[in-house]
Design an enzyme around this catalytic site. Sequence first.
Site, PDB file in Angstrom:
ATOM      1  N   LYS A 190     -12.157 -56.295  12.354  1.00 24.59           N
ATOM      2  CA  LYS A 190     -12.434 -55.142  11.491  1.00 24.59           C
ATOM      3  C   LYS A 190     -11.546 -53.978  11.907  1.00 24.59           C
ATOM      4  O   LYS A 190     -11.334 -53.765  13.095  1.00 24.59           O
ATOM      5  CB  LYS A 190     -13.898 -54.706  11.655  1.00 24.59           C
ATOM      6  CG  LYS A 190     -14.917 -55.592  10.997  1.00 24.59           C
ATOM      7  CD  LYS A 190     -16.315 -55.018  11.200  1.00 24.59           C
ATOM      8  CE  LYS A 190     -17.400 -55.983  10.757  1.00 24.59           C
ATOM      9  NZ  LYS A 190     -17.407 -56.231   9.300  1.00 24.59           N
ATOM     10  N   ARG A 226     -23.410 -65.649   7.975  1.00 27.84           N
ATOM     11  CA  ARG A 226     -23.862 -66.837   7.239  1.00 27.84           C
ATOM     12  C   ARG A 226     -23.744 -68.103   8.099  1.00 27.84           C
ATOM     13  O   ARG A 226     -24.478 -69.060   7.887  1.00 27.84           O
ATOM     14  CB  ARG A 226     -23.080 -66.945   5.930  1.00 27.84           C
ATOM     15  CG  ARG A 226     -21.589 -67.137   6.091  1.00 27.84           C
ATOM     16  CD  ARG A 226     -20.810 -66.806   4.825  1.00 27.84           C
ATOM     17  NE  ARG A 226     -20.745 -65.358   4.577  1.00 27.84           N
ATOM     18  CZ  ARG A 226     -20.172 -64.803   3.510  1.00 27.84           C
ATOM     19  NH1 ARG A 226     -19.619 -65.570   2.580  1.00 27.84           N
ATOM     20  NH2 ARG A 226     -20.151 -63.490   3.367  1.00 27.84           N
TER      21      ARG A 226
HETATM   22  N1  BES Z   1     -21.897 -57.426   9.328  1.00 26.60           N
HETATM   23  C1  BES Z   1     -21.025 -57.438   8.211  1.00 26.60           C
HETATM   24  C2  BES Z   1     -21.651 -56.805   6.966  1.00 26.60           C
HETATM   25  C3  BES Z   1     -22.003 -55.339   7.033  1.00 26.60           C
HETATM   26  C4  BES Z   1     -21.213 -54.393   6.430  1.00 26.60           C
HETATM   27  C5  BES Z   1     -23.189 -54.920   7.641  1.00 26.60           C
HETATM   28  C6  BES Z   1     -21.559 -53.058   6.462  1.00 26.60           C
HETATM   29  C7  BES Z   1     -23.537 -53.591   7.679  1.00 26.60           C
HETATM   30  C8  BES Z   1     -22.729 -52.657   7.081  1.00 26.60           C
HETATM   31  C9  BES Z   1     -20.648 -58.872   7.873  1.00 26.60           C
HETATM   32  O1  BES Z   1     -20.597 -59.755   8.938  1.00 26.60           O
HETATM   33  C10 BES Z   1     -19.284 -58.868   7.269  1.00 26.60           C
HETATM   34  O2  BES Z   1     -18.367 -58.500   7.946  1.00 26.60           O
HETATM   35  N2  BES Z   1     -19.181 -59.292   6.021  1.00 26.60           N
HETATM   36  C11 BES Z   1     -17.939 -59.333   5.333  1.00 26.60           C
HETATM   37  C12 BES Z   1     -17.869 -60.638   4.592  1.00 26.60           C
HETATM   38  C13 BES Z   1     -16.521 -60.940   4.001  1.00 26.60           C
HETATM   39  C14 BES Z   1     -15.505 -61.145   5.091  1.00 26.60           C
HETATM   40  C15 BES Z   1     -16.647 -62.161   3.130  1.00 26.60           C
HETATM   41  C16 BES Z   1     -17.896 -58.156   4.379  1.00 26.60           C
HETATM   42  O3  BES Z   1     -18.935 -57.811   3.810  1.00 26.60           O
HETATM   43  O4  BES Z   1     -16.839 -57.544   4.253  1.00 26.60           O
HETATM   44 MN    MN Z   2     -18.738 -59.728   9.930  1.00 26.88          MN
END
Ligand code: BES
Ligand code: MN
Length: 505
Positions: free
Chosen positions: A279, A353
């Site tokens: 990230k 997931r």
């Molecule tokens: N933990 C994050 C989702 C999240 C985002 C939680 C903002 C709390 C606040 C999750 O693991 C994630 O990174 N999801 C990605 C999925 C994508 C790579 C398909 C996302 O939502 O960008």
């Molecule tokens: Mn994530």
Amino acid sequence: MTALTLSTAGAATLRADALVVGVAKGPKGPVVAPGAEAVDQAFDGKLAGVLDALGASGADGEVTKLPAPDGLKVPVVLAVGLGSAPEKDESYDEDALRRAAGAAARALHGAKKAAFALPLEDASAVTAVAEGALLGAYAFTAYQGGEKKDAKKGPLAEVALLGAKPRDKEHKAAVERAKIVATEVNIARDLVNTPPNDLTPEAFAAVAQATAKEIGVKVQVLDEKALLKGGYGGLMGVGKGSEAPPRLVKLSYTHPKAAKSLAFVGKGITYDSGGISLKPAGHNETMKCDMAGAAAVFASVVAAARLGLEVNVTGWLALAENMPSGSATRPGDVLRMYSGKTVEVLNTDAEGRLVLADALTKASEDRPDAIVDVATLTGAMVLALGNRTFGIMANDDAFRTAIHEIAEEVGEASWPMPLPADMRKGMDSPTADLANMGERMGGGLVAGLFLQEFVGEGITWAHLDIAGPAFHEGAAYGYTPKGGTGSAVRTLVRLAERTATGDLG
Ligand code: BES
Ligand code: MN
Ligand code: ZN
């Protein structure tokens, strides 16, 4: 936590640091809410006029402090806004009471004792005010040490509820329930707020073990060796980039007279860096909150046990840390999941997931009557529903509706979301049974469809995506503090209560 008592004392006779009264928005200015009659009398019946003159309107969350007149045994009267006054013959909205009590408790941070003289028409109003006060008084201070520690004020120490009936069975039960629920919501908040260098998967599992022992709930912890041996490719795949190895925790609360069983499954990523699909800065500062689903599950099972509900509740905590390193899963790797399915990892940041998939398959082996998973799963759900509302997906329309209604009843904002079958093909992989990513649009639903693949045949299942409401970055409001909120705990507890009484709507 803040102590809470029911008091039969009158508002004019109780000694405290402050007296809390309700003020609502009437058609012609602020009106004093029931419960504060004696206080109004001490103001010669002019409290509404005084508030009006001070510019108070009775709006939701508004806090006005007044010096107390002679005749009261407190130095300060605190008027808290309840929003629009209810129509004749209607009662105050429960969550408005909960929010007002929370706002008052927050405004009284540092005080020793406050008396709350808010409208308590029935037992559910007692629950709402008690919960609001205990949730609003919450503060996370564990890491504020150093020289100033003793100089810092603590949360409001004691709340006396006036107007409730301490000898009434229903009122007594309402307060006891509120205490248990609020305590557990606050424990979920503490877990979320604990920094990720301290709350590793191992540390979280140890907390679960200690608590379970204390309250007589059965607990089993699978460590990394057991997970490897057991074929938990999702949990191991996500956890293998971290120095802090993954854990799968099973908490089993059983009641001898239970006719139904529930399984709660929580996403417990103690820190989500994104892994190799790292990230960027600006997106990782709050990612200690990525175990909020597991915290909610843990707190709910403990609450069900402490309430002695006539239902079996199993909690599954899927704990791992998602880090990049030489041993981390790469985009392109294929994982063999606990179910036997293979998953091509296209983005290591879609890790929730993967850990949930293994836990859902495992939870399905017990054939519970229903499974509910809770997860800070997707940024897409935050884009769709904002920061205060969680999404509900399910393989059963009636179950999804029931959870939505239960959430509404306990004052948690949620909204039903679909699982469009046509979006499944976006996760087709040329190499494996499926990929961990699909279409970008509707990413929250894609994640839900992924999870559905791992739910046992014929088991009723719902998925709560709490990525928005789990962690509050703005200023505190009502009973919601900055940081961890304890999102979904109240909904899960009420679902367990409803399942116990066979009253699922
Ligand atoms: N933990 C994050 C989702 C999240 C985002 C939680 C903002 C709390 C606040 C999750 O693991 C994630 O990174 N999801 C990605 C999925 C994508 C790579 C398909 C996302 O939502 O960008
Ligand atoms: Mn994530
Ligand atoms: Zn995550």
